[in-house]
Design an enzyme around this catalytic site. Structure first.
Site, PDB file in Angstrom:
ATOM      1  N   ARG A  59       0.848  -1.191   0.000  1.00  0.00           N
ATOM      2  CA  ARG A  59       0.000   0.000   0.000  1.00  0.00           C
ATOM      3  C   ARG A  59       0.888   1.247   0.000  1.00  0.00           C
ATOM      4  O   ARG A  59       1.963   1.265   0.624  1.00  0.00           O
ATOM      5  CB  ARG A  59      -0.855  -0.027   1.264  1.00  0.00           C
ATOM      6  CG  ARG A  59      -1.858   1.095   1.427  1.00  0.00           C
ATOM      7  CD  ARG A  59      -2.988   0.986   0.453  1.00  0.00           C
ATOM      8  NE  ARG A  59      -4.158   1.786   0.864  1.00  0.00           N
ATOM      9  CZ  ARG A  59      -5.109   2.166   0.018  1.00  0.00           C
ATOM     10  NH1 ARG A  59      -5.024   1.847  -1.272  1.00  0.00           N
ATOM     11  NH2 ARG A  59      -6.140   2.850   0.439  1.00  0.00           N
ATOM     12  N   THR A 107      -8.942   0.555 -10.295  1.00  0.00           N
ATOM     13  CA  THR A 107      -8.261  -0.512  -9.554  1.00  0.00           C
ATOM     14  C   THR A 107      -8.332  -1.758 -10.441  1.00  0.00           C
ATOM     15  O   THR A 107      -9.016  -1.762 -11.462  1.00  0.00           O
ATOM     16  CB  THR A 107      -8.899  -0.725  -8.161  1.00  0.00           C
ATOM     17  OG1 THR A 107      -8.924   0.516  -7.487  1.00  0.00           O
ATOM     18  CG2 THR A 107      -8.162  -1.738  -7.310  1.00  0.00           C
ATOM     19  N   ASN A 119      -6.094   4.096  -7.288  1.00  0.00           N
ATOM     20  CA  ASN A 119      -7.340   4.688  -6.808  1.00  0.00           C
ATOM     21  C   ASN A 119      -8.239   5.088  -7.975  1.00  0.00           C
ATOM     22  O   ASN A 119      -8.575   4.245  -8.782  1.00  0.00           O
ATOM     23  CB  ASN A 119      -7.101   5.835  -5.829  1.00  0.00           C
ATOM     24  CG  ASN A 119      -8.329   6.076  -4.953  1.00  0.00           C
ATOM     25  OD1 ASN A 119      -9.176   5.199  -4.847  1.00  0.00           O
ATOM     26  ND2 ASN A 119      -8.440   7.229  -4.351  1.00  0.00           N
ATOM     27  N   ASP A 122      -8.043   8.116   0.230  1.00  0.00           N
ATOM     28  CA  ASP A 122      -8.584   7.032   1.055  1.00  0.00           C
ATOM     29  C   ASP A 122      -8.379   7.309   2.547  1.00  0.00           C
ATOM     30  O   ASP A 122      -8.906   6.577   3.386  1.00  0.00           O
ATOM     31  CB  ASP A 122      -7.943   5.690   0.680  1.00  0.00           C
ATOM     32  CG  ASP A 122      -8.592   5.083  -0.556  1.00  0.00           C
ATOM     33  OD1 ASP A 122      -9.675   5.550  -0.956  1.00  0.00           O
ATOM     34  OD2 ASP A 122      -8.017   4.139  -1.124  1.00  0.00           O
ATOM     35  N   SER A 134      -7.906   0.846   3.271  1.00  0.00           N
ATOM     36  CA  SER A 134      -8.299   0.375   1.941  1.00  0.00           C
ATOM     37  C   SER A 134      -9.454  -0.607   2.047  1.00  0.00           C
ATOM     38  O   SER A 134      -9.701  -1.193   3.111  1.00  0.00           O
ATOM     39  CB  SER A 134      -7.095  -0.324   1.298  1.00  0.00           C
ATOM     40  OG  SER A 134      -7.460  -0.922   0.083  1.00  0.00           O
ATOM     41  N   SER A 135     -10.146  -0.792   0.941  1.00  0.00           N
ATOM     42  CA  SER A 135     -11.160  -1.854   0.867  1.00  0.00           C
ATOM     43  C   SER A 135     -10.668  -3.033   0.024  1.00  0.00           C
ATOM     44  O   SER A 135     -11.391  -4.031  -0.125  1.00  0.00           O
ATOM     45  CB  SER A 135     -12.445  -1.315   0.237  1.00  0.00           C
ATOM     46  OG  SER A 135     -12.962  -0.265   1.003  1.00  0.00           O
ATOM     47  N   GLY A 195     -13.253  -1.966  -7.323  1.00  0.00           N
ATOM     48  CA  GLY A 195     -14.593  -1.419  -7.096  1.00  0.00           C
ATOM     49  C   GLY A 195     -14.704  -0.564  -5.852  1.00  0.00           C
ATOM     50  O   GLY A 195     -15.801  -0.421  -5.309  1.00  0.00           O
TER      51      GLY A 195
HETATM   52  N1  GLY Z   1      -8.382   2.888  -3.470  1.00  0.00           N
HETATM   53  C1  GLY Z   1      -9.432   2.056  -3.089  1.00  0.00           C
HETATM   54  C2  GLY Z   1      -9.120   1.224  -1.912  1.00  0.00           C
HETATM   55  O1  GLY Z   1      -7.952   0.969  -1.650  1.00  0.00           O
HETATM   56  O2  GLY Z   1     -10.036   0.805  -1.225  1.00  0.00           O
END
Ligand code: GLY
Length: 583
Positions: A103, A391, A411, A433, A462-463, A482
């Site tokens: 990340r 993404t 992103n 984020d 992050s997701s 997404g």
């Molecule tokens: N940039 C989207 C995420 O990391 O959730």
């Protein structure tokens, strides 16, 4: 003397020769009788092709994943690349599973109010979204070097060959590119290098236009030849900092040199006979899924439906089984995303209360607050709140059973829109984020608090949720882009897999999502219309058609009985999933 000096050297060679012979024999044996049908599923046909070539040329799943990801970064500049980062879930054939956190990190000069104006309001220029201030220090190049060094069989100079060729030779613009470039056209047009590479006369290029990226090819070559140092130190680093500084960014050469990927222990979820591995913080995906499966264990849907609870609570009519399931899943999502907003952030900066959030009695209490026939308003959930389409994803399986699930990002489409002219690196906008102001929604409508505020060197929450599943009959490698909806897409995909659905059905199933705030069920066009939608509305849910299909799931499923592999690429995207058969 010369002879004596020579003899020990020859003797020392024997173990090497023996090992080589054994390695060749074991290689031949596994080629003759592979245990698994290898497969690659990715968001772009060219990337899948390079991944398959890497496997065919002696690479393992880890090499193929790096090769595939590197090509995605070239031909999908809107999704991922060495100016961004990602999460990699690696599982070797002996079952060892490791999560590589690549990340982005906030630069050392970042601070909590950097995106606010003098009044403390979010700056109208959207500095966390557009331009170099929006960019975290990238992790993707470090991930390539780390995974190649520690887990691959091939040198990075071989693995990155496909991406370097794609950057030099160019790729043809397609409709998908055009849609995403149109979305970000204004910001791309603002920065001269981005305008030159990604647009034509400031407009979105026509379909079939070939886009070449020679500066990016040069940077990838440095990375291929020198590994980590080829990107984070030396001439690439110097030029990158020159370009970013000239455009008003905060990065320093020390920020680049200090970047490191972190190997973390994945979140492991046991649900019935299934074991699931997914992403730990700074992703919110693994914890959210563990909470949802934990609440399902504590209070299965049948306890609401079989007891007739769903037909009382002053409901004039009983909702259908489909509505009951959707209501129940929505309430699970709402509770998991509530905790995401409140408690999750970079574990190296924030004390993420993982054991409390996953504690069975806590999840039983949370599940107990689900009302059988009424939506729970999000603002009724307890907690002190003061305190796609972009993404990308790839899934890889090799013949030995090594697996990779990797979700990679810059992103929003085309990230920050800022392209470094000298290096060809397109910068991410992952700083958005972070919770740039507590309670203020980010580009995905997500809110966050103290745990996810901007701090120097910190990773934004992050997701992204690369995930692996092992069941009694099948196992799976699954993930999708997404934004905030990634977690619920993977979760629904896992539920479909547990119901025995084929890979093709799982990736194409219609999608819905709830993320606590905004307090609405978001859904794809055409889904939740008619009776289902009416019944959910009667239960007190608000529905929002998000206007277009979302997600781009890449799935590989292994059937333990037949030994067959199935792979599927989401029909919403342009990707390709290929299984190698008949070896
Ligand atoms: N940039 C989207 C995420 O990391 O959730």
């Amino acid at each position: 003397m010369p002879n004596r000096a020579h003899r020990p050297a020859r003797l020392r060679l024997w173990p090497v020769v023996v090992l080589l012979v054994l390695a060749i024999l074991s290689g031949c044996a596994s080629t003759r009788s592979p245990n698994f049908q290898p497969a690659v599923a990715s968001a772009h046909p060219l990337a899948t092709e390079v991944g398959l070539d890497t496997l065919a040329n002696g690479g393992n799943a880890f090499d193929a994943a790096v090769a595939t990801a590197a090509v995605l970064g070239v031909v999908e500049p809107y999704s991922a690349g060495i100016g961004g980062g990602g999460f990699w879930l690696l599982q070797s054939s002996d079952g060892r599973t490791v999560f590589v956190d690549a990340r982005e990190k906030a630069p050392s000069q970042a601070h909590a109010t950097m995106y606010l104006d003098a009044n403390g309001d979010v700056h109208p220029d959207k500095l966390s979204v557009n331009g170099p201030l929006a960019a975290g220090i990238p992790g993707q190049a470090a991930a390539f070097a780390h995974i190649s060094n520690h887990y691959g069989r091939l040198p990075l100079s071989t693995t990155l060959g496909g991406a370097i060729a794609a950057a030099n030779d160019g790729f043809a613009v397609d409709e998908h590119y055009r849609t995403l470039a149109q979305w970000r056209r204004a910001v791309l047009a603002r920065y001269p290098a981005a305008r030159r590479v990604y647009l034509r006369n400031g407009e979105v290029p026509e379909t079939g236009t070939v886009l070449r990226q020679p500066a990016l090819a040069g940077t990838l070559t440095e990375l291929a030849n020198h590994g980590f140092d080829g990107f984070y130190r030396g001439q690439v680093a110097t030029r990158l900092i020159e370009d970013v500084t000239a455009a008003g960014g905060l990065w320093t050469e020390d920020d680049l040199a200090a970047y490191r990927v972190i190997e973390r222990t994945p979140i492991t979820i046991d649900y019935g006979p299934y074991r699931i591995w997914s992403a730990p913080p700074p992703s919110s995906g693994g914890i959210a899924m563990a909470q949802m499966f934990g609440m399902m264990t504590a209070r299965p849907l049948t306890t609401l439906t079989n007891t007739g609870l769903l037909s009382n609570d002053n409901q004039p009519e009983s909702p259908s089984a489909g509505t009951a399931r959707l209501h129940y899943l929505t309430e699970l999502m709402r509770r998991a995303y509530h905790d995401r907003a409140l408690y999750l952030g970079d574990p190296d900066f924030t004390d993420v209360p993982v054991s409390r959030l996953l504690d069975a009695s806590y999840l039983t209490r949370q599940a107990g607050t689900i009302r059988s026939a009424r939506a729970t308003p999000s603002d009724a959930l307890e907690g002190d709140f003061s305190a796609g389409t972009h993404t990308t994803h790839l899934s890889v399986l090799d013949q030995d059973g090594n697996r990779v699930s990797a979700t990679l990002s810059i992103n929003l489409p085309f990230g920050s829109g800022f392209l470094s002219a000298q290096t060809g690196v397109l910068l991410n906008n992952e700083m958005d984020d972070f919770s740039i102001k507590p309670g203020t929604p980010n580009a995905y409508g997500l809110v966050g608090g103290e745990a996810n505020k901007v701090e120097p060197g910190k990773r934004p929450l992050s997701s992204m949720s690369p995930t692996l599943m092992q069941g009694p009959e099948r196992s799976a490698i699954i993930g999708t882009p997404g934004g905030s909806r990634i977690i619920t897409m993977v979760y629904l995909g896992l539920l479909d897999l547990m119901s025995g659905e084929s890979a093709a059905n799982v990736v194409s199933a219609p999608r819905f999502h709830h993320q606590y705030l905004p307090d609405v069920i978001q859904h794809e066009p055409g889904f939740l219309e008619g009776e289902l939608g009416d019944e959910l509305t009667k239960l007190g849910h608000s529905l929002t058609d998000v206007g277009r299909a979302y997600g781009n799931m890449q799935l590989i499923v292994i059937d333990h009985q037949t030994g067959q592999t199935e792979a599927a690429s989401d029909p919403r995207g342009i990707g390709r999933a290929t299984v190698v058969t008949g070896q």
